[in-house]
Design a protein around this motif. Sequence first.
Motif, PDB file in Angstrom:
ATOM      1  N   MET A 153       0.929  -1.331  -0.071  1.00 22.82           N
ATOM      2  CA  MET A 153       0.155   0.071   0.104  1.00 22.82           C
ATOM      3  C   MET A 153       0.801   1.410  -0.033  1.00 22.82           C
ATOM      4  O   MET A 153       0.244   2.463  -0.363  1.00 22.82           O
ATOM      5  N   GLU A 154       2.235   0.992   0.343  1.00 18.56           N
ATOM      6  CA  GLU A 154       2.871   2.124   0.422  1.00 18.56           C
ATOM      7  C   GLU A 154       3.408   3.009  -0.980  1.00 18.56           C
ATOM      8  O   GLU A 154       3.847   4.044  -1.164  1.00 18.56           O
ATOM      9  N   LEU A 155       3.032   2.094  -1.932  1.00 23.04           N
ATOM     10  CA  LEU A 155       3.302   2.437  -3.453  1.00 23.04           C
ATOM     11  C   LEU A 155       2.167   3.575  -3.835  1.00 23.04           C
ATOM     12  O   LEU A 155       2.384   4.346  -4.497  1.00 23.04           O
ATOM     13  N   MET A 156       1.017   3.665  -3.088  1.00 25.80           N
ATOM     14  CA  MET A 156       0.021   4.456  -3.564  1.00 25.80           C
ATOM     15  C   MET A 156       0.327   5.782  -2.985  1.00 25.80           C
ATOM     16  O   MET A 156      -0.082   6.849  -3.774  1.00 25.80           O
ATOM     17  N   ASN A 157       1.429   6.098  -2.280  1.00 22.88           N
ATOM     18  CA  ASN A 157       1.988   7.339  -2.011  1.00 22.88           C
ATOM     19  C   ASN A 157       3.253   7.597  -2.810  1.00 22.88           C
ATOM     20  O   ASN A 157       3.593   9.003  -3.003  1.00 22.88           O
ATOM     21  N   ARG A 158       3.595   6.607  -3.685  1.00 24.28           N
ATOM     22  CA  ARG A 158       4.677   6.892  -4.673  1.00 24.28           C
ATOM     23  C   ARG A 158       4.195   7.242  -6.213  1.00 24.28           C
ATOM     24  O   ARG A 158       5.116   7.505  -6.956  1.00 24.28           O
ATOM     25  N   PHE A 159       3.208   6.583  -6.497  1.00 19.85           N
ATOM     26  CA  PHE A 159       2.642   6.545  -7.846  1.00 19.85           C
ATOM     27  C   PHE A 159       1.112   6.726  -7.837  1.00 19.85           C
ATOM     28  O   PHE A 159       0.628   6.640  -6.870  1.00 19.85           O
ATOM     29  N   ASN A 160       0.921   7.543  -9.165  1.00 14.07           N
ATOM     30  CA  ASN A 160      -0.626   7.660  -9.136  1.00 14.07           C
ATOM     31  C   ASN A 160      -1.195   6.321  -9.787  1.00 14.07           C
ATOM     32  O   ASN A 160      -1.136   6.079 -10.971  1.00 14.07           O
ATOM     33  N   PHE A 161      -2.269   5.638  -8.872  1.00 19.34           N
ATOM     34  CA  PHE A 161      -2.696   4.538  -9.704  1.00 19.34           C
ATOM     35  C   PHE A 161      -4.376   5.033  -9.990  1.00 19.34           C
ATOM     36  O   PHE A 161      -5.164   5.691  -9.270  1.00 19.34           O
ATOM     37  N   GLU A 162      -4.820   4.643 -11.328  1.00 18.51           N
ATOM     38  CA  GLU A 162      -6.042   5.091 -11.510  1.00 18.51           C
ATOM     39  C   GLU A 162      -7.190   4.415 -10.624  1.00 18.51           C
ATOM     40  O   GLU A 162      -7.143   3.210 -10.626  1.00 18.51           O
ATOM     41  N   GLY A 163      -7.808   5.320 -10.055  1.00 15.60           N
ATOM     42  CA  GLY A 163      -8.752   4.576  -9.187  1.00 15.60           C
ATOM     43  C   GLY A 163      -8.472   4.447  -7.824  1.00 15.60           C
ATOM     44  O   GLY A 163      -9.316   3.715  -6.891  1.00 15.60           O
TER      45      GLY A 163
END
Length: 579
Positions: A153-163
Motif C-alpha cells: 500500500m505504500e506504493l499508493m504514496n509513490r505513484f498515481n494509480f487510476e482509481g
Amino acid sequence: MAEDDLRGTKLLEKLLGESADLLGNIGRVQDGISDINRSFGETRTRYLEFSTAVSDSIADFERLGGKASNVSETIAGIGEAYRRNVVATKETLTEIFATAEYLGITAKDITESFAIAGVEMSNIAEATEESVNYIQSIGLNAKSIMNDVAGSMELMNRFNFEGGVIGLSKMAAQASMLRFDMNETTKFADDVMNPDGAIKMASAFQRLGVASGDLVDPFILMDKSINDPQGLQDSIIEMSKQFTYLDETTGNFRINPGAVRLLKEIASETGLSYANMTKTALAASDMDRRLSQISFGIEGSEEDKMLVANMAKMGEDKGEGRKFEVEFKDEQGKQQTKALEDLTQAQFEQIKKQQALRPETMEEIARAQLDTDVLIAADIAALPKRLGYALAGQTGLVRGIESLRDGFDNFAKEAYGPEAIPSTKEFRQAFESAGDTLKNAADNYLKGTGSMEDIKNALRESIDSGTADLKLADRIQKVLTSFQGMVDGEERFKKLGVVSSQEGKMSSFDSYTKQQRESGQATVSGQVELMGDINIKVESPSNLTDQQIFNIFNSPEVQTQIFKIVKGMVNTEIQPLKK
C-alpha cells in the motif's frame, strides 16, 4: 397445528436458555471494556462507549466465526493503526474483522496498511470488496493477490494509480497472473522518473533493438513512471513476449535460444532480472494463446474473456489435436465441457452469470470461507446472543457496575490513605524503636527458646505502653468503615460475575453446594429433558435427599408447569401469585 406449536415452544425454550447466561455475558462485556481501556491507556471515562461497541458487535462477529474477545481486539487494533483512540461503528468493526479474517491477517495489520495510503477506516471494506470482485471476475486467487496489495500500500504514496486501491489491485493481479515481480516494476519506474534516467534507459532499448515504442521514448517513460505504473508494467511484459516461440512437439512455449543473450543484456542495462523476464514472457504468451482461441464473434469485455481464459485447461486429444477447454453448468444445471473455440455466445453468458452469483460484501465473502457445519453452528449461536448481549450491555446495568467500581475504589483510597492503616514502613520504624522487649522476643524465637505467641505479646505490650506509638486506635477506627465497604462492594461484584478470575466466575459444583448447604439451601444439578438451561434454587426440608429433589423437577408435570410460567412471564401473561 399442535405440532407447530410444540416446535415453536421448544425453539423459544432454546432461545431463552442460551440467551440467559447474563452473568457470563456481563463478564465478557466487562472484559472487553477493560481490554480496550488498557489498549487506549484511558481512565474509564469512556466505559459506556466501549460497552456499547462490544455488546452490539459480538453476535455479528460470531456469525463470521469470531468470538467476544475479537471485538475488543479489533477496536484496539484500529486504534493502534490510526494512532488515535477511536472506536469505529458496529458496521465498520464488522467489515474490518471480516476483511482481516478473509486475508488471514489481524485487524491491526489490514488497518495499518490502508492507513499508510490515507484510506479512512470506513472505506477499507468497500475498497477491498471492489478489488476482490475484480480479481475474482478474471478468475484469479483474490486472497493471495489482496495480501500482496495490503503489503504494497505504500506504493499508493509513490505513484498515481487510476482509481486508487483498485488500480494497484489490477496491477498486482496482472503481475500475479503473468508471474511478474511487481517490485521490479516499481524499481524500474523510480529509475526512469527523472530525465537523465529516462534518456539512459530509452537509449539502452534503442541500442539493443528492442521493438517497443513506449520503452524507447524517454518522455513516455517519465510520464508512465508517475501516472501509469500499470501501463509501464504492460510495456515490459509486451516486450518480453517477443522472445518466445511455441514448441510444436511439446505444445509449450519456450525462450528462443537466439534471444537468451539479448535478454541478459537487457537485464544488465535495465536492472530487470533475466529470471523475471523469462517467467513473464512464457506466462504472457500462454495467456495470449488461450485468449486467441475464444471466437472473435464472442461479445464481451476484456475482463470477461480473461475469466474464461483463466478457467480453461488443456483437454485430451480427440483426433484434432489438444485444445483448451472450459467446464461450466448449463441452464438446466448439467455439467458441460466445451473447447474455447467452440464456445457460443449463450454459453459464454452462462459462465458470466454463474460467476456473478459469488458473494460481494466482505461479510458474505468471509462467511463463504467457513465450513458448512461451522457456519450453521455460528448462526444458531449468534441469534440468542443478540438478546443476551442486549441485556448485558444495557446502559443502566453498565452504569451500575461502574458505580460499584467507583465506590469500591473510594473505599480503598480511604483504607490506604495517610490517615488509615499504617504503611509497612511506619510499622517497621515503630517496631525498631519499641525497645528491648520486642527485640528480645524476636531473638528468642530465632534461637528456638521462644514462640510466636511471645512475639505477639511483646508487640501488644509495646503498643499498649505507647513505646510503639502508631495512633492505631484512631486510625483503625477510621478504616473499619472503609474496609467493610470494600468487602460489601466485592460481594456485589461477585453476584454480578465481575471478579478477578475465571475460577471466581465459575465456581465448582462441589464448593457451591457446600456453601448452599451451610446456608440451609440445597442445589441439585442434573439433565432435565428440556431444551435450554433453567437453574432453580430450592430451600428444601432437611429430610429430602438430592435425588428426591431431582426426581421432583424431572417429572413431566413439574416441567410443564415451569415452562408455562417462564413462557407466560415472557409474554407478560403471568400475574404475581397470591397466597
